[in-house]
Design a protein around this motif. Structure first.
Motif: not given
Lengths: 197, 471
Positions: A185-186, A188-190, A192
């Motif tokens: 998730v981390i 993916l957040l970066f 995005r």
């Protein structure tokens, strides 16, 4: 030996609180996990508990190896700020950190008598929880906050290994699985974030 | 078999979300509806019903919660069908939302149905991590920032819960061995726990973690900010499903804590909940947009549920819980229409509806707005009466009657502030401002009606009898 490893665990966390560079912080995290993994192996072989040994090996592989490397690669790929100065100044931190340690040892004092044997480790685990929270609080950037979260996870593991002599296998594997999802998730957040820019 | 029925719709939803075809949108919503079927089946089984050994056991409490959650999930799926007509959402983000919705359901079913502290935590963590990405479906800077915020604060809260669970496990391991992870075993041996201090400390840390996650004092605004930045269905999921799953854990842990040391538990929860209510009542008074208003009112209701449950008013707590689980997501979903003129246009939000759909919409939303502040036909009115009754009954059995009466007077004062604010807002929505035309779509209306019927169904004699039998 286990006392030394517990001490090393706490020492690396305290050192991380003073780190001002991201890679240095990652190194302290890796060393912290190394102490934790070795401690799990030591206690696991003492208790002859295969579950604890497996989780020790997983800790060494994942937390002391893969996760710091992945975070380092993420830092390079997304060009994160590597100069991370804590918001709490050093001369305050020097007072605050021992105060937290004394407070948590005081808090854990009645527990120590009950758990027996590993009283110190329980106190260290609780103080690591607070110190990891402090690590998350004292930084503005996201990357050190993530490391603070991972350190908190380590404190949980320390408590799990020392206070209970290892959690059930299912729970330990579940925690590792969730940690991996967190890393995904981390990532993916970066990614995005890049798309938003 | 039921376990398979619980998992199958989720797998289908996850697989379909990779197709990225407009035709599968209806199927995705259908898969969310399919979760209701096993939930109803579980309700009809004899309790306790083992789903997976000792790990997943369905009893009366968690089948009730699962049923509530599945209805909320279905309602949210209905509202999602017309999401792109109210807000700008990229088609890819839409399907990604469903992909993480499926993961969210896996975690929730695990958390709600588990009889195992570890599994409960793993489920909760999975649900938390999957919502991070649901927040991100809104491609704005604010949503991105709040997704990080949610990730960090959510991770802290969840880690606190696990920390407490380990302490509880360590406290009970000497008598129970590895069995100490099971809620049932823990409840059975609660009076024999060799180190109550360890248990109580664990319980306190678990509770603080749960309360942080639900936005109790001192973290009152973080959830409101997250819900403000994300699309409205995410807020509905938070209030209707995720908070329900957390509350189930609170019910189970506090049941054990009641036996270990009741006076400590009561003191802790009363101080924490009253403090939260105090802060939240004034924050609600100052709220200037619907999302924050509803979010803060959710915190208020969770505090009340915790108070009622701790006072021994199981029936009141569960009725309040059910009413909140239906009414709050309905209000969150209606913000999609209410805020179509912009975020801060409260005046006139209930005006300018045409046709049968529009009229029905403003009527239902108006009723729900008044139901959430416990105006009589609402289930919340009855649950609050019973809840205050149980608080008095608790004080009578002890020596704290004046203190309890003071607490209730304070609560009533704070509730009246909230009541005043909601009624004032309702009047402003209905009688002030300009009538600007707003569009209401069939699926949203269907979702609202589903929730309204659900809330009314709570008052049917057999549902009340079922709630009474849970205690």
């Amino acid at each position: 030996m286990s006392a030394f490893l517990t001490g090393a665990f706490l020492a690396t966390l305290v050192a991380a609180l003073f780190a001002t560079r991201l890679y240095r912080l990652l190194m302290w995290y890796a060393l912290n996990s190394l102490a934790l993994g070795l401690l799990a192996l030591l206690i696991g072989s003492g208790l002859n508990d295969p579950a604890l040994i497996i989780s020790g090996v997983l800790t060494l592989l994942l937390k002391a190896g893969v996760i710091p490397l992945v975070l380092k690669r993420l830092t390079q790929r997304f060009a994160l700020t590597r100069q991370v100065t804590p918001d709490i100044k050093v001369h305050y931190a020097v007072v605050l950190i021992p105060a937290i340690l004394v407070f948590t040892f005081y808090l854990a004092e009645p527990i120590g008598r009950m758990v027996g044997g590993n009283a110190n480790s329980v106190a260290v685990a609780i103080s690591s929880l607070f110190l990891a929270l402090l690590l998350m609080m004292e930084h503005r950037n996201v990357a050190p906050k993530i490391i603070g979260f991972l350190m908190m996870e380590n404190a949980l593991f320390l408590l799990g290994t020392t206070a209970t002599g290892g959690m059930p296998m299912l729970v330990e594997l579940g925690i590792f699985f969730d940690l991996l999802i967190a890393i995904v998730v981390i990532n993916l957040l970066f990614r995005r974030e890049e798309a938003v820019e | 078999m039921i376990l398979f029925e619980l998992i199958a719709p989720i797998v289908v939803m996850f697989a379909l979300s990779f197709l990225h075809a407009d035709r599968v949108r209806a199927l995705l919503a259908l898969s969310a509806f399919a979760i209701m079927l096993p939930a109803v089946q579980l309700l009809l089984q004899d309790k306790p019903f083992p789903l997976l050994g000792d790990y997943l056991i369905a009893d009366r409490l968690n089948t009730y919660v699962l049923l509530l959650a599945s209805v909320v999930g279905a309602g949210v799926a209905l509202a999602l069908m017309t999401l792109q007509r109210h807000v700008q959402v990229h088609p890819r983000a839409y399907f990604r939302f469903y992909r993480f919705f499926a993961l969210f359901w896996v975690g929730l079913e695990m958390a709600i149905l588990s009889n195992h502290m570890g599994l409960y935590w793993i489920g909760l963590e999975m649900a938390t991590l999957s919502t991070v990405y649901m927040i991100k479906t809104n491609a704005t800077r604010a949503a991105h920032k709040e997704a990080w915020n949610y990730m960090i604060v959510g991770a802290i809260a969840i880690s606190l819960i696990l920390f407490g669970i380990i302490l509880i496990y360590a406290g009970a391991k000497p008598v129970l061995g590895e069995e100490a992870m099971y809620f049932t075993a823990l409840l059975g041996a609660a009076d024999r726990i060799p180190s109550p201090f360890l248990f109580e400390m664990g319980f306190a840390i678990v509770t603080v973690g749960m309360f942080v996650k639900m936005g109790f004092f001192p973290m009152n605004l973080w959830l409101a900010n997250v819900e403000r930045a994300s699309f409205y269905p995410v807020a509905a999921l938070f209030s209707g499903i995720l908070e329900s799953a957390i509350m189930v854990g609170f019910f189970r842990f506090s049941d054990v804590a009641k036996i270990v040391n009741f006076s400590h538990l009561a003191g802790f929860i009363f101080v924490y909940a009253l403090l939260t209510m105090f802060v939240v009542a004034f924050l609600i008074y100052r709220a200037k947009d619907f999302m924050r208003l509803f979010s803060l009112s959710g915190i208020e209701h969770m505090a009340l549920i915790a108070l009622f449950w701790t006072s021994g008013g199981t029936f009141a707590a569960l009725l309040h819980f059910g009413a909140h689980a239906f009414i709050k997501p309905a209000l969150f979903l209606s913000t999609g229409v209410l805020e179509s003129q912009g975020r801060y246009h409260i005046a006139g939000a209930l005006r300018g509806y045409r046709g049968l759909k529009g009229k029905l919409f403003w009527f239902v939303v108006g009723l729900l707005m008044l139901a959430i502040v416990s105006l009589p036909p609402s289930p919340m009115f009855f649950s609050e009466l019973y809840g205050f009754g149980s608080m008095i009954a608790l004080a009578k059995s002890g020596h704290h009657l004046p203190a309890m009466i003071a607490a209730i007077v304070l609560l009533l004062f704070l509730l009246s502030i909230i009541f005043y604010r909601f009624v004032e807002l309702y009047q402003s929505m209905k009688y002030e401002g300009e009538a600007v035309e707003k569009r209401v779509y069939g699926s949203e209306l269907a979702a609202l009606l589903l929730f309204a019927v659900g809330a009314l169904a709570l008052l049917l004699p057999f549902s009340l009898a079922f709630l009474r039998s849970i205690a």
